[in-house]
Design a protein around this motif. Sequence first.
Motif, PDB file in Angstrom:
ATOM      1  N   GLU A 118       0.825  -1.211   0.000  1.00  0.00           N
ATOM      2  CA  GLU A 118       0.000   0.000   0.000  1.00  0.00           C
ATOM      3  C   GLU A 118       0.855   1.255   0.000  1.00  0.00           C
ATOM      4  N   SER A 119       2.153   1.074  -0.099  1.00  0.00           N
ATOM      5  CA  SER A 119       3.094   2.180  -0.012  1.00  0.00           C
ATOM      6  C   SER A 119       3.624   2.565  -1.393  1.00  0.00           C
ATOM      7  N   ALA A 120       3.690   3.852  -1.660  1.00  0.00           N
ATOM      8  CA  ALA A 120       4.236   4.332  -2.930  1.00  0.00           C
ATOM      9  C   ALA A 120       5.719   3.972  -3.052  1.00  0.00           C
ATOM     10  N   LYS A 121       6.453   4.030  -1.938  1.00  0.00           N
ATOM     11  CA  LYS A 121       7.868   3.659  -1.971  1.00  0.00           C
ATOM     12  C   LYS A 121       8.029   2.185  -2.298  1.00  0.00           C
ATOM     13  N   ALA A 122       7.195   1.351  -1.684  1.00  0.00           N
ATOM     14  CA  ALA A 122       7.262  -0.086  -1.960  1.00  0.00           C
ATOM     15  C   ALA A 122       6.858  -0.374  -3.405  1.00  0.00           C
ATOM     16  N   ASP A 123       5.873   0.360  -3.908  1.00  0.00           N
ATOM     17  CA  ASP A 123       5.466   0.213  -5.310  1.00  0.00           C
ATOM     18  C   ASP A 123       6.666   0.472  -6.222  1.00  0.00           C
ATOM     19  N   ALA A 124       7.357   1.562  -5.997  1.00  0.00           N
ATOM     20  CA  ALA A 124       8.525   1.901  -6.811  1.00  0.00           C
ATOM     21  C   ALA A 124       9.616   0.840  -6.666  1.00  0.00           C
ATOM     22  N   PHE A 125       9.812   0.360  -5.455  1.00  0.00           N
ATOM     23  CA  PHE A 125      10.816  -0.679  -5.203  1.00  0.00           C
ATOM     24  C   PHE A 125      10.504  -1.948  -5.984  1.00  0.00           C
ATOM     25  N   TYR A 126       9.268  -2.442  -5.862  1.00  0.00           N
ATOM     26  CA  TYR A 126       8.915  -3.690  -6.540  1.00  0.00           C
ATOM     27  C   TYR A 126       8.976  -3.541  -8.061  1.00  0.00           C
ATOM     28  N   ARG A 127       8.594  -2.396  -8.576  1.00  0.00           N
ATOM     29  CA  ARG A 127       8.702  -2.174 -10.029  1.00  0.00           C
ATOM     30  C   ARG A 127      10.166  -2.188 -10.450  1.00  0.00           C
ATOM     31  N   ALA A 128      11.023  -1.570  -9.652  1.00  0.00           N
ATOM     32  CA  ALA A 128      12.454  -1.553  -9.965  1.00  0.00           C
ATOM     33  C   ALA A 128      13.056  -2.960  -9.917  1.00  0.00           C
ATOM     34  N   CYS A 129      12.449  -3.841  -9.127  1.00  0.00           N
ATOM     35  CA  CYS A 129      12.920  -5.228  -9.022  1.00  0.00           C
ATOM     36  C   CYS A 129      12.351  -6.121 -10.122  1.00  0.00           C
ATOM     37  N   GLY A 130      11.512  -5.558 -10.991  1.00  0.00           N
ATOM     38  CA  GLY A 130      10.998  -6.319 -12.117  1.00  0.00           C
ATOM     39  C   GLY A 130       9.552  -6.771 -12.004  1.00  0.00           C
ATOM     40  N   PHE A 131       8.880  -6.406 -10.938  1.00  0.00           N
ATOM     41  CA  PHE A 131       7.466  -6.734 -10.804  1.00  0.00           C
ATOM     42  C   PHE A 131       6.643  -5.765 -11.636  1.00  0.00           C
ATOM     43  N   GLU A 132       5.516  -6.240 -12.127  1.00  0.00           N
ATOM     44  CA  GLU A 132       4.578  -5.393 -12.857  1.00  0.00           C
ATOM     45  C   GLU A 132       3.442  -5.006 -11.927  1.00  0.00           C
ATOM     46  N   PHE A 133       3.000  -3.756 -12.023  1.00  0.00           N
ATOM     47  CA  PHE A 133       1.839  -3.345 -11.244  1.00  0.00           C
ATOM     48  C   PHE A 133       0.616  -4.040 -11.825  1.00  0.00           C
ATOM     49  N   ASP A 134      -0.144  -4.690 -10.959  1.00  0.00           N
ATOM     50  CA  ASP A 134      -1.354  -5.394 -11.382  1.00  0.00           C
ATOM     51  C   ASP A 134      -2.251  -5.545 -10.165  1.00  0.00           C
ATOM     52  N   ASP A 135      -3.262  -4.708 -10.100  1.00  0.00           N
ATOM     53  CA  ASP A 135      -4.175  -4.782  -8.955  1.00  0.00           C
ATOM     54  C   ASP A 135      -5.527  -5.376  -9.358  1.00  0.00           C
ATOM     55  N   SER A 136      -5.508  -6.252 -10.368  1.00  0.00           N
ATOM     56  CA  SER A 136      -6.760  -6.860 -10.829  1.00  0.00           C
ATOM     57  C   SER A 136      -7.336  -7.844  -9.804  1.00  0.00           C
ATOM     58  N   ALA A 137      -6.511  -8.347  -8.920  1.00  0.00           N
ATOM     59  CA  ALA A 137      -6.986  -9.192  -7.821  1.00  0.00           C
ATOM     60  C   ALA A 137      -6.932  -8.377  -6.540  1.00  0.00           C
ATOM     61  N   SER A 138      -7.904  -8.541  -5.687  1.00  0.00           N
ATOM     62  CA  SER A 138      -8.026  -7.662  -4.513  1.00  0.00           C
ATOM     63  C   SER A 138      -6.842  -7.730  -3.556  1.00  0.00           C
ATOM     64  N   GLU A 139      -6.165  -8.851  -3.456  1.00  0.00           N
ATOM     65  CA  GLU A 139      -5.055  -8.979  -2.506  1.00  0.00           C
ATOM     66  C   GLU A 139      -3.685  -8.913  -3.170  1.00  0.00           C
ATOM     67  N   THR A 140      -3.643  -8.386  -4.374  1.00  0.00           N
ATOM     68  CA  THR A 140      -2.379  -8.309  -5.110  1.00  0.00           C
ATOM     69  C   THR A 140      -2.231  -6.926  -5.737  1.00  0.00           C
ATOM     70  N   THR A 141      -1.009  -6.397  -5.663  1.00  0.00           N
ATOM     71  CA  THR A 141      -0.720  -5.143  -6.360  1.00  0.00           C
ATOM     72  C   THR A 141       0.383  -5.309  -7.404  1.00  0.00           C
ATOM     73  N   HIS A 142       1.204  -6.349  -7.256  1.00  0.00           N
ATOM     74  CA  HIS A 142       2.326  -6.545  -8.163  1.00  0.00           C
ATOM     75  C   HIS A 142       2.505  -8.033  -8.465  1.00  0.00           C
ATOM     76  N   ILE A 143       2.929  -8.309  -9.696  1.00  0.00           N
ATOM     77  CA  ILE A 143       3.125  -9.690 -10.136  1.00  0.00           C
ATOM     78  C   ILE A 143       4.419  -9.790 -10.934  1.00  0.00           C
ATOM     79  N   MET A 144       5.111 -10.902 -10.729  1.00  0.00           N
ATOM     80  CA  MET A 144       6.253 -11.250 -11.565  1.00  0.00           C
ATOM     81  C   MET A 144       5.960 -12.648 -12.118  1.00  0.00           C
ATOM     82  N   ARG A 145       5.952 -12.761 -13.440  1.00  0.00           N
ATOM     83  CA  ARG A 145       5.703 -14.048 -14.083  1.00  0.00           C
ATOM     84  C   ARG A 145       7.003 -14.597 -14.663  1.00  0.00           C
ATOM     85  N   PHE A 146       7.155 -15.910 -14.558  1.00  0.00           N
ATOM     86  CA  PHE A 146       8.323 -16.591 -15.124  1.00  0.00           C
ATOM     87  C   PHE A 146       7.863 -17.361 -16.340  1.00  0.00           C
TER      88      PHE A 146
END
Length: 152
Positions: free
Chosen positions: A120-148
């Motif tokens: 829920e944090s903007a800093k964490a959002d930026a961190f996870y995106r920088a680590c390669g996660f994609e923003f995806d809040d299509s599921a209620s308990e998820t904001t970021h996803i990394m697919r292999f």
Amino acid sequence: MEYFVERVNDLHVLDIEQLVQESEREGYRFVTRLVTEFEDGTNTFSKPGEGLFCVVTKDAEVVAIGGINESSLTQDRDVARLQRFYVLDKVRRQGVGTMLTQSIIDYAKDHFKEITVRTESAKADAFYRACGFEFDDSASETTHIMRFDDKE
């Protein structure tokens, strides 16, 4: 300062009180939940593919912790959830969180087809995106996803 990522097999042998206290002061209860759930056996990161990791200094001070669990939000056992991730304030922006995240990703991609996380944090959002996660809040308990893509 040098940092090392270690796999945690037994949380009882680590001194993470500093992580617990600081996270509580910041209003985050998930490190406390990590301890509680490990104690009562609810979550010991011991199902197939799961793992708990920490970052330590050369003096064995634990400065970060985080783990990967089989997601309880789906019936798909190939989906993992990044959980209980916390980095001490004094080592933030020094690559510690990235080092821990990359180690967890490297481990998880041999066991899962995707990792989800919720923040829920903007800093964490930026961190996870920088680590390669994609923003995806299509599921209620998820904001970021990394697919292999190469996981069969």
